[in-house]
Enzyme design. Sequence first.
Site, mmCIF file in Angstrom:
data_model
loop_
_atom_site.group_PDB
_atom_site.id
_atom_site.type_symbol
_atom_site.label_atom_id
_atom_site.label_comp_id
_atom_site.label_asym_id
_atom_site.label_seq_id
_atom_site.Cartn_x
_atom_site.Cartn_y
_atom_site.Cartn_z
ATOM 1 C CB CYS A 158 -2.149 1.815 6.089
ATOM 2 S SG CYS A 158 -1.736 0.930 4.556
ATOM 3 C CD GLU A 200 -2.081 4.223 3.130
ATOM 4 O OE1 GLU A 200 -3.265 4.421 3.453
ATOM 5 O OE2 GLU A 200 -1.748 3.410 2.246
ATOM 6 C CG HIS A 234 -1.982 -0.996 1.200
ATOM 7 N ND1 HIS A 234 -3.084 -0.898 2.013
ATOM 8 C CD2 HIS A 234 -2.152 -2.127 0.468
ATOM 9 C CE1 HIS A 234 -3.887 -1.926 1.788
ATOM 10 N NE2 HIS A 234 -3.337 -2.684 0.853
ATOM 11 C CB CYS A 282 -6.703 -0.360 5.180
ATOM 12 S SG CYS A 282 -4.977 -0.902 5.086
#
Length: 146
Positions: free
Chosen positions: A79, A48, A46, A76
């Site tokens: 993260c 992040e 992801h 999410c």
Amino acid sequence: MEAAIAEARAAASDGEVPIGAVVTWGGRIIGRGRNRVETTQDPTAHAEILAIGAASQTVKSWRLDDATLYVTLEPCHMCAGAIVLARIPRLVYGARDPKAGACGSLANVCQDLRLNHRAEVQPGVLAEECGALLESFFRSKRRGAV
């Protein structure tokens, strides 16, 4: 946030869900990330996570206690957990994620009083622009253009 949006646009160009992130420290960008899940076939890739990893490498520490993370979509659970573990004191995000957001929508991991670290959360920064990137991407994908 503009730099995070640029990362999101780059992700879309790569056929990835357009989410971008940057970590700043002392007013300068020390880490950048964009979704790379499809490219790497790694569910943890992801924006992040990649930005936090790059920032940690830049400052040579896993503790990012003077940093701010800017991301185009509400993080999410994974993260948000990384934000807490990295000791990032400030999160700024664009669009809310009512289906998977863990910084105010489904949960609020970054501000959970049971954890040893919490982050200030500032939602909705350039939310319309961030949301429009996602909407456009998924509209194109449904039409088979992506």
